[in-house]
Enzyme design. Structure first.
Site, mmCIF file in Angstrom:
data_model
loop_
_atom_site.group_PDB
_atom_site.id
_atom_site.type_symbol
_atom_site.label_atom_id
_atom_site.label_comp_id
_atom_site.label_asym_id
_atom_site.label_seq_id
_atom_site.Cartn_x
_atom_site.Cartn_y
_atom_site.Cartn_z
ATOM 1 N N LYS A 1 0.848 -1.208 0.000
ATOM 2 C CA LYS A 1 0.000 0.000 0.000
ATOM 3 C C LYS A 1 0.873 1.244 0.000
ATOM 4 O O LYS A 1 1.718 1.414 0.874
ATOM 5 C CB LYS A 1 -0.903 -0.006 1.246
ATOM 6 C CG LYS A 1 -1.664 1.316 1.494
ATOM 7 C CD LYS A 1 -2.568 1.234 2.729
ATOM 8 C CE LYS A 1 -3.185 2.589 3.077
ATOM 9 N NZ LYS A 1 -4.030 2.533 4.295
ATOM 10 N N ASP B 1 -2.474 10.060 4.111
ATOM 11 C CA ASP B 1 -3.873 9.654 4.299
ATOM 12 C C ASP B 1 -4.555 10.601 5.281
ATOM 13 O O ASP B 1 -4.420 10.455 6.500
ATOM 14 C CB ASP B 1 -3.928 8.209 4.822
ATOM 15 C CG ASP B 1 -5.368 7.729 5.015
ATOM 16 O OD1 ASP B 1 -6.293 8.422 4.528
ATOM 17 O OD2 ASP B 1 -5.554 6.667 5.643
ATOM 18 N N LYS C 1 -9.921 12.431 9.013
ATOM 19 C CA LYS C 1 -9.408 11.952 10.302
ATOM 20 C C LYS C 1 -9.331 13.107 11.300
ATOM 21 O O LYS C 1 -9.225 14.260 10.896
ATOM 22 C CB LYS C 1 -7.982 11.411 10.124
ATOM 23 C CG LYS C 1 -7.887 10.102 9.372
ATOM 24 C CD LYS C 1 -6.427 9.657 9.275
ATOM 25 C CE LYS C 1 -6.310 8.330 8.542
ATOM 26 N NZ LYS C 1 -6.934 7.198 9.242
ATOM 27 N N ASP D 1 1.790 6.148 5.611
ATOM 28 C CA ASP D 1 0.791 5.203 5.112
ATOM 29 C C ASP D 1 1.231 4.528 3.805
ATOM 30 O O ASP D 1 0.474 3.782 3.194
ATOM 31 C CB ASP D 1 -0.554 5.929 4.950
ATOM 32 C CG ASP D 1 -1.746 5.015 5.153
ATOM 33 O OD1 ASP D 1 -1.585 3.946 5.771
ATOM 34 O OD2 ASP D 1 -2.845 5.366 4.670
ATOM 35 N N ASP E 1 -12.057 6.982 4.264
ATOM 36 C CA ASP E 1 -10.815 6.699 5.004
ATOM 37 C C ASP E 1 -10.416 5.224 4.888
ATOM 38 O O ASP E 1 -9.299 4.854 5.236
ATOM 39 C CB ASP E 1 -11.006 7.092 6.474
ATOM 40 C CG ASP E 1 -9.683 7.214 7.219
ATOM 41 O OD1 ASP E 1 -8.624 7.200 6.544
ATOM 42 O OD2 ASP E 1 -9.709 7.323 8.462
ATOM 43 N N GLU F 1 -9.376 3.676 2.419
ATOM 44 C CA GLU F 1 -8.909 3.838 1.042
ATOM 45 C C GLU F 1 -7.883 2.791 0.641
ATOM 46 O O GLU F 1 -7.763 2.461 -0.538
ATOM 47 C CB GLU F 1 -8.314 5.247 0.856
ATOM 48 C CG GLU F 1 -6.840 5.428 1.281
ATOM 49 C CD GLU F 1 -6.570 5.183 2.758
ATOM 50 O OE1 GLU F 1 -7.535 5.214 3.552
ATOM 51 O OE2 GLU F 1 -5.403 4.946 3.130
ATOM 52 N N ARG G 1 -7.651 -0.415 1.019
ATOM 53 C CA ARG G 1 -8.189 -1.629 0.398
ATOM 54 C C ARG G 1 -8.644 -1.362 -1.039
ATOM 55 O O ARG G 1 -8.616 -2.254 -1.874
ATOM 56 C CB ARG G 1 -9.322 -2.188 1.273
ATOM 57 C CG ARG G 1 -10.494 -1.281 1.417
ATOM 58 C CD ARG G 1 -11.390 -1.644 2.602
ATOM 59 N NE ARG G 1 -10.802 -1.242 3.885
ATOM 60 C CZ ARG G 1 -11.363 -1.488 5.057
ATOM 61 N NH1 ARG G 1 -12.511 -2.148 5.119
ATOM 62 N NH2 ARG G 1 -10.789 -1.089 6.168
HETATM 63 N N1 BES Z 1 -4.115 4.269 7.114
HETATM 64 C C1 BES Z 1 -5.223 3.959 7.917
HETATM 65 C C2 BES Z 1 -4.926 2.893 8.971
HETATM 66 C C3 BES Z 1 -3.950 3.255 10.046
HETATM 67 C C4 BES Z 1 -4.403 3.742 11.250
HETATM 68 C C5 BES Z 1 -2.609 3.042 9.883
HETATM 69 C C6 BES Z 1 -3.503 4.037 12.250
HETATM 70 C C7 BES Z 1 -1.709 3.329 10.870
HETATM 71 C C8 BES Z 1 -2.162 3.820 12.059
HETATM 72 C C9 BES Z 1 -6.378 3.430 7.056
HETATM 73 O O1 BES Z 1 -6.448 3.946 5.780
HETATM 74 C C10 BES Z 1 -7.644 3.800 7.756
HETATM 75 O O2 BES Z 1 -7.864 4.958 7.934
HETATM 76 N N2 BES Z 1 -8.408 2.803 8.149
HETATM 77 C C11 BES Z 1 -9.627 3.028 8.856
HETATM 78 C C12 BES Z 1 -10.649 2.075 8.316
HETATM 79 C C13 BES Z 1 -12.046 2.326 8.802
HETATM 80 C C14 BES Z 1 -12.567 3.631 8.235
HETATM 81 C C15 BES Z 1 -12.927 1.178 8.366
HETATM 82 C C16 BES Z 1 -9.365 2.748 10.338
HETATM 83 O O3 BES Z 1 -8.624 1.833 10.650
HETATM 84 O O4 BES Z 1 -9.894 3.474 11.156
HETATM 85 ZN ZN ZN Z 2 -4.616 4.572 4.954
HETATM 86 ZN ZN ZN Z 3 -7.504 5.786 5.678
#
Ligand code: BES
Ligand code: ZN
Ligand code: ZN
Length: 506
Positions: free
Chosen positions: A271, A276, A283, A294, A353, A355, A357
């Site tokens: 990825k 992000d 966020k 990210d 968020d 994104e 996947r």
């Molecule tokens: N890049 C984030 C995941 C992340 C969070 C990485 C903290 C490192 C530290 C990812 O894109 C994300 O925001 N995921 C969301 C998914 C949710 C909206 C289903 C998450 O984990 O909150």
């Molecule tokens: Zn992310």
């Molecule tokens: Zn995200």
């Protein structure tokens, strides 16, 4: 630059500013160590008793004295128990090596002798011991200081290290050291890209660096797809995520071709979200800065290829990285949008968020369609949920291919990039049902388990017949505490793991 040389001479004949004596818990101080201490001007035995130095893990005792009128330091560094498993001892040694570098930083010295523990206490052969020491010295000396203009705030990065060991293992050690330096460089390259602010490491910049690596090695080739090509290929996930930003996306495919022809092919997908923000599902401000990391998955797969170019394993590897920013704007994707992926499947974006996947979906489908793969693994800072479940010391692994999963977990145990399996059974699949599209990009609240439901989303884009594993490194990629060979910032998680996996492919 780290310069590591070998010597079989008695300790006190080797000239250095610091003597690092690694000792196992409950081992007695050797005659040679005692002689060295005596030569430097002190009697080690009563001193060591006084500080109750037990050589337990993490224990360090430092002496200073003079040899030939020059000031020297002697540090005893505890390795901990030698009754632990071979895997555990390997990590004990890495941490002790990291501690030696931290101690040298504190004392502001850069030439060191490492008196190595006896090989048969380490559970390693000379090659592996040399490799682990060199990798770890490289990792421990890494720092991200290019934007600190006050030189006084920089710590030393150049070390001259003499490994003191019996001559009969010098050749093995030497080859191990050369290998370890290459691995360490690759890990540090990944860390550097992660630590670089998104201002500098844009999708185009990261793609150019991948291209640069390939240009420098005949066994690597690289293709970088630009926005038009990504659109034309039908990678709707990558286009959708990128459309909120003025930075164009890139899709990088990097191939390593071995000398032999008749070998298995492994696909890697990382990825590459260079920032992000969450997009319109934005966020919170606190710690949003960390989202420059990210792209840690993309960095890991690209720099693994750099290591492979030197190590030349007999296996074909194709690494690819979808690279983009995720920002909110008037052109950004909106919750409720439905997009088409590379394999023709649709997904409903309920949260912008989630994104990672969306872009991995296109990349996984691309590899499955265009290559005959024997195995496929993707690596991504994918979910906060995985970080919450496992914390900073284990990344999550999800796979239905038990054999392949076990192989990866083993590679993780030996390499230090450790993995822990999360249940990956179809009961969770219903969580990502969508009323209006083939799949939804977030799991339903009723199922919770956000790390696993993200894995199930990805499974829709992978050919079932290919052994596939998904690694979620959201918790292990940056800000990992209490590990002597890391600093704050990024860890390069995944590079040591992939090198271990791919150079020992069975
Ligand atoms: N890049 C984030 C995941 C992340 C969070 C990485 C903290 C490192 C530290 C990812 O894109 C994300 O925001 N995921 C969301 C998914 C949710 C909206 C289903 C998450 O984990 O909150
Ligand atoms: Zn992310
Ligand atoms: Zn995200």
């Amino acid at each position: 630059m780290i310069d590591i040389v070998l010597s079989g001479s008695p300790l006190q004949e080797i000239v250095a500013e610091g003597y690092v004596l690694f000792c196992w818990e409950s081992d007695l101080i050797s005659a040679e160590q005692r002689d060295l201490c005596a030569r430097a001007g002190f009697d080690s035995a009563p001193y060591l008793e006084r500080v109750a130095f037990s050589c337990g893990t993490g224990v360090t005792a430092v002496f200073n004295g003079t040899i030939a009128k020059k000031p020297v330091y002697i540090f005893f560094i505890g390795l901990g128990s030698k009754k632990t498993s071979t895997v555990e001892r390997r990590e004990q040694i890495r941490r002790a090596v990291g501690q030696a570098i931290r101690q040298a930083e504190k004392l502001k010295i850069t030439s060191l002798v490492f008196e190595l523990p006896h090989l048969d206490t380490t559970g390693m052969d000379g090659f592996i011991l040399g490799r682990e020491i060199a990798t770890t010295v490289e990792m421990a000396s890494y720092q991200f200081n290019q934007f600190i203009t006050d030189q006084k705030r920089h710590v030393a990065q150049d070390y001259y290290i003499v490994l003191k060991a019996p001559e009969d293992i010098h050749e093995e050690l030497r080859v191990g050291v050369e290998t370890g330096i290459r691995i360490g460089h690759a890990v540090n390259q990944a860390r550097h890209w992660c630590d670089l602010p998104a201002l500098y490491l844009t999708p185009t910049a990261l793609a150019e660096r991948a291209q640069g690596i390939a240009d420098a090695h005949d066994c690597l080739s690289c293709r970088v797809f630009d926005k038009k090509e990504i659109e034309a290929m039908g990678m709707g996930g990558l286009i959708a995520v990128s459309q909120g930003s003025i930075q164009e996306p890139r899709f990088v495919v990097l191939e390593y071709t071995p000398e032999k022809n008749d070998v298995p092919t492994v696909g890697l997908v990382g990825k590459g979200v260079t920032f992000d923000s969450g997009g319109l599902s934005i966020k919170p401000a606190a710690r949003m800065d960390e989202m420059k990391d990210d792209m840690a998955g993309a960095a890991a797969v690209i720099t693994t290829m750099l290591a492979l170019a030197y190590l030349k394993p007999h296996i074909r590897v194709v690494a690819c990285a979808p690279i983009t920013e995720n920002l909110p704007s008037g052109t950004a994707i909106k919750p409720g949008d439905i997009i088409y992926h590379y394999n023709g499947k649709t997904s409903e974006i309920k949260n912008t968020d989630a994104e990672g996947r969306l872009i991995l979906a296109d990349a996984l489908a691309y590899l499955c369609k265009n290559y005959k793969l024997d195995a496929l693994v993707n690596i991504a800072t994918l979910t906060g949920s995985c970080a919450a479940a496992l914390g900073p010391f284990f990344a999550g692994i999800m796979s239905k291919h038990e054999q392949f999963q076990t192989r990866l977990i083993d590679a993780g145990r030996w390499s230090g990039d450790r993995l822990w399996p999360l249940p990956f059974i179809d009961d969770y699949r219903a969580a990502i049902k969508s009323e209006y599209a083939d799949v939804c990009n977030i799991g339903s609240d009723r199922y919770r388990a956000g790390a696993i439901t993200a894995g199930f989303f990805l499974s829709n884009f992978v050919d079932e017949n290919i052994p596939w594993a998904h690694l979620d490194i959201a918790g292990t990629s940056f800000e990992v505490p209490d590990r002597s060979y890391y600093r704050g910032g990024s860890t390069g998680f995944g590079v040591r793991l992939f090198v271990e996996l791919l150079t020992n492919w069975k």
